[in-house]
Design a protein around this motif. Structure first.
Motif, PDB file in Angstrom:
ATOM      1  N   PRO A  91      63.574  35.636  60.391  1.00 19.70           N
ATOM      2  CA  PRO A  91      63.573  37.053  60.031  1.00 19.70           C
ATOM      3  C   PRO A  91      62.813  37.278  58.727  1.00 19.70           C
ATOM      4  N   GLY A  92      62.460  38.522  58.451  1.00 19.60           N
ATOM      5  CA  GLY A  92      61.717  38.861  57.233  1.00 19.60           C
ATOM      6  C   GLY A  92      62.404  38.297  56.000  1.00 19.60           C
ATOM      7  N   GLY A  93      61.622  37.696  55.112  1.00 21.72           N
ATOM      8  CA  GLY A  93      62.144  37.232  53.828  1.00 21.72           C
ATOM      9  C   GLY A  93      62.725  35.837  53.849  1.00 21.72           C
ATOM     10  N   THR A  94      62.645  35.131  54.977  1.00 17.93           N
ATOM     11  CA  THR A  94      63.246  33.792  55.038  1.00 17.93           C
ATOM     12  C   THR A  94      62.280  32.705  54.559  1.00 17.93           C
ATOM     13  N   GLY A  95      61.099  33.126  54.066  1.00 19.58           N
ATOM     14  CA  GLY A  95      60.219  32.145  53.421  1.00 19.58           C
ATOM     15  C   GLY A  95      59.222  31.481  54.356  1.00 19.58           C
ATOM     16  N   LYS A  96      58.785  32.185  55.388  1.00 17.84           N
ATOM     17  CA  LYS A  96      57.773  31.602  56.292  1.00 17.84           C
ATOM     18  C   LYS A  96      56.453  31.436  55.527  1.00 17.84           C
ATOM     19  N   THR A  97      56.040  32.510  54.826  1.00 17.14           N
ATOM     20  CA  THR A  97      54.768  32.446  54.092  1.00 17.14           C
ATOM     21  C   THR A  97      54.827  31.368  53.012  1.00 17.14           C
ATOM     22  N   PHE A  98      55.979  31.276  52.351  1.00 15.21           N
ATOM     23  CA  PHE A  98      56.177  30.260  51.304  1.00 15.21           C
ATOM     24  C   PHE A  98      55.963  28.860  51.891  1.00 15.21           C
ATOM     25  N   LEU A  99      56.517  28.668  53.092  1.00 17.18           N
ATOM     26  CA  LEU A  99      56.371  27.380  53.778  1.00 17.18           C
ATOM     27  C   LEU A  99      54.902  27.118  54.133  1.00 17.18           C
ATOM     28  N   MET A 155      58.134  21.458  46.336  1.00 18.22           N
ATOM     29  CA  MET A 155      59.263  20.868  45.603  1.00 18.22           C
ATOM     30  C   MET A 155      60.442  21.819  45.493  1.00 18.22           C
ATOM     31  N   SER A 156      60.232  23.083  45.902  1.00 12.97           N
ATOM     32  CA  SER A 156      61.373  24.000  45.777  1.00 12.97           C
ATOM     33  C   SER A 156      61.767  24.602  47.131  1.00 12.97           C
ATOM     34  N   LEU A 157      61.442  23.901  48.204  1.00 15.10           N
ATOM     35  CA  LEU A 157      61.808  24.412  49.528  1.00 15.10           C
ATOM     36  C   LEU A 157      63.314  24.328  49.731  1.00 15.10           C
ATOM     37  N   ASN A 158      63.871  25.281  50.455  1.00  4.93           N
ATOM     38  CA  ASN A 158      65.292  25.130  50.803  1.00  4.93           C
ATOM     39  C   ASN A 158      65.401  24.141  51.963  1.00  4.93           C
ATOM     40  N   SER A 159      66.619  23.815  52.379  1.00  7.88           N
ATOM     41  CA  SER A 159      66.761  22.697  53.336  1.00  7.88           C
ATOM     42  C   SER A 159      66.098  22.994  54.685  1.00  7.88           C
ATOM     43  N   ASN A 174      67.819  34.180  53.837  1.00 14.33           N
ATOM     44  CA  ASN A 174      66.921  35.213  53.313  1.00 14.33           C
ATOM     45  C   ASN A 174      66.623  34.927  51.842  1.00 14.33           C
ATOM     46  N   MET A 175      65.410  34.436  51.570  1.00 13.31           N
ATOM     47  CA  MET A 175      65.039  34.048  50.214  1.00 13.31           C
ATOM     48  C   MET A 175      64.651  35.268  49.378  1.00 13.31           C
ATOM     49  N   ARG A 176      64.229  36.332  50.051  1.00 16.39           N
ATOM     50  CA  ARG A 176      63.852  37.545  49.309  1.00 16.39           C
ATOM     51  C   ARG A 176      65.094  38.207  48.727  1.00 16.39           C
ATOM     52  N   ALA A 177      66.185  38.148  49.482  1.00 16.91           N
ATOM     53  CA  ALA A 177      67.409  38.818  49.019  1.00 16.91           C
ATOM     54  C   ALA A 177      68.504  37.776  48.779  1.00 16.91           C
ATOM     55  N   ARG A 178      68.068  36.585  48.284  1.00 16.68           N
ATOM     56  CA  ARG A 178      69.051  35.496  48.204  1.00 16.68           C
ATOM     57  C   ARG A 178      70.135  35.738  47.160  1.00 16.68           C
ATOM     58  N   PHE A 179      69.849  36.602  46.165  1.00 12.63           N
ATOM     59  CA  PHE A 179      70.871  36.866  45.156  1.00 12.63           C
ATOM     60  C   PHE A 179      71.717  38.076  45.547  1.00 12.63           C
ATOM     61  N   THR A 232      54.048  41.794  43.420  1.00 18.93           N
ATOM     62  CA  THR A 232      53.942  41.430  44.835  1.00 18.93           C
ATOM     63  C   THR A 232      55.235  40.807  45.339  1.00 18.93           C
ATOM     64  N   ASN A 233      56.017  40.229  44.435  1.00 21.75           N
ATOM     65  CA  ASN A 233      57.265  39.614  44.886  1.00 21.75           C
ATOM     66  C   ASN A 233      58.454  40.548  44.797  1.00 21.75           C
ATOM     67  N   ARG A 240      61.742  40.081  65.911  1.00 25.57           N
ATOM     68  CA  ARG A 240      62.524  41.295  65.622  1.00 25.57           C
ATOM     69  C   ARG A 240      61.641  42.339  64.936  1.00 25.57           C
ATOM     70  N   GLN A 241      60.466  41.928  64.451  1.00 21.74           N
ATOM     71  CA  GLN A 241      59.605  42.890  63.755  1.00 21.74           C
ATOM     72  C   GLN A 241      58.691  43.604  64.761  1.00 21.74           C
ATOM     73  N   VAL A 242      57.404  43.295  64.805  1.00 23.89           N
ATOM     74  CA  VAL A 242      56.498  44.087  65.659  1.00 23.89           C
ATOM     75  C   VAL A 242      56.036  43.272  66.870  1.00 23.89           C
TER      76      VAL A 242
END
Ligand SMILES: Nc1ncnc2c1ncn2[C@@H]1O[C@H](COP(=O)(O)OP(=O)(O)OP(=O)(O)O)[C@@H](O)[C@H]1O
Length: 297
Positions: A74-82, A44-48, A228-233, A296-297, A192-194
């Motif tokens: 890229p890192g932090g864009t919410g793959k795990t969240f998805l 219910m809180s996914l971005n578009s 980037n949801m990790r650094a969205r602010f 963890t977050n 872009r990571q490993v």
């Protein structure tokens, strides 16, 4: 192949495993995976962009249509969240969703997560003809045939032969010529990571060893996450991270990445500067023992 426990003569009689029992255990274990409330709410809180990925994948699950995706972010864009949202939704419908990942430590992030090598019995010595050590009549094959969704995260760090072995094995156990035997597969990660580790390999050899250089690549529907949801602010920081990942950050003459001054902690002395750094990164570190999810977050 592993050794037979009976070879060790630990007890007087031979230990034997009933095929039906093993099957039931493999399947029950998957049905028994807990579904955290917060993962159920995640949809219910996914971005578009996440919402688009979630709906595209779930639609295939509901229609039971063959599909293979690659979630590129890229890192932090919410793959795990998805993945968590997808796993929770599918499992809450009493369907089997398997969560796998390339690296062992990361496997603990997804509930019920296992390394792909362990879950699919991928051999360690791989060549282009390798397949997974899964018997068509065995418990694991039955579980895989039942699975409605298979997720494999951090796939860019695995050699393409691993995913090709999975493809061959699934085609075999399902008697299907479709990619991955017609199962719904979600690969994800960030090139872009490993990349796969190739001993003394060049960059080009690493690229050649990756999924992007496999015959499978063209069969995958690519979905991109970019916010980037990790650094969205902190949009400046998130843009900076993207530049680093894309190799477009300004570099110094020593061929090192230049960090902009606003991100640096000015040096006073070893002790004070270390304290400043810890405060800046962890803020209220004393409260973390009471709230692990914050840590963890
Ligand atoms: N839609 C969302 N709403 C709220 N928070 C989110 C959302 N998507 C992601 N987050 C949060 O953003 C952070 C980064 O997300 P996540 O770990 O899923 O990214 P990732 O793409 O898997 O990163 P990495 O590649 O570094 O593993 C996490 O704290 C996660 O809870």
């Amino acid at each position: 192949m592993g050794k037979d426990i009976n070879m060790f003569h630990l007890i007087e009689h031979d230990v034997s495993f009933d095929q039906n029992e093993t099957e039931a255990r493999e399947i029950n274990d998957e049905f028994a995976v807990l579904i955290p409330e917060e993962d159920l709410m995640a949809s219910m809180s996914l971005n578009s962009e996440q919402q688009h990925a979630y709906e595209s994948i779930l639609q295939k699950v509901i229609l039971n249509e063959s599909a293979a995706f690659f979630i590129d972010g890229p890192g932090g864009t919410g793959k795990t969240f998805l993945y968590k949202a997808l796993l929770a939704t599918v499992r809450s419908r009493n369907l089997i969703a398997l969560a796998t990942i390339s690296s062992g430590v990361a496997a603990s992030i997804l509930l019920g997560g296992r390394t792909a090598h362990s879950r699919f019995k991928i051999p360690l010595d791989l060549d282009k003809n390798s397949t997974c050590c899964v018997s068509k009549q065995g418990a694991l094959a039955k579980l895989l045939r039942l699975a409605k969704l298979i997720i494999w995260d951090e796939v860019p760090m695995s050699r393409k032969e691993c995913m090709q072995a999975l493809d061959k094995m699934l085609r075999d156990i399902t008697n299907s010529r479709l990619p991955f035997g017609g199962k719904i597969i979600v690969f994800g990660g960030d090139f872009r990571q490993v990349l796969p580790v190739i001993r003394k390999g060049t960059r080009q050899e690493e690229v050649n060893a990756s999924l992007a250089s496999s015959y499978l690549w063209s069969t995958l529907t690519k979905i991109r996450l970019s916010e980037n949801m990790r650094a969205r602010f902190d949009p400046n920081f998130s843009n900076y991270l993207l530049q680093v990942e894309n190799g477009t950050t300004p570099i110094t003459i020593e061929n090192k990445i230049k960090i902009s001054n606003e991100m640096l902690i000015p040096f006073k002395n070893d002790v004070e500067s270390l304290d400043d750094l810890i405060d800046a990164v962890f803020q209220d570190i004393g409260s973390y023992s009471e709230n692990l999810s914050e840590m963890t977050n």
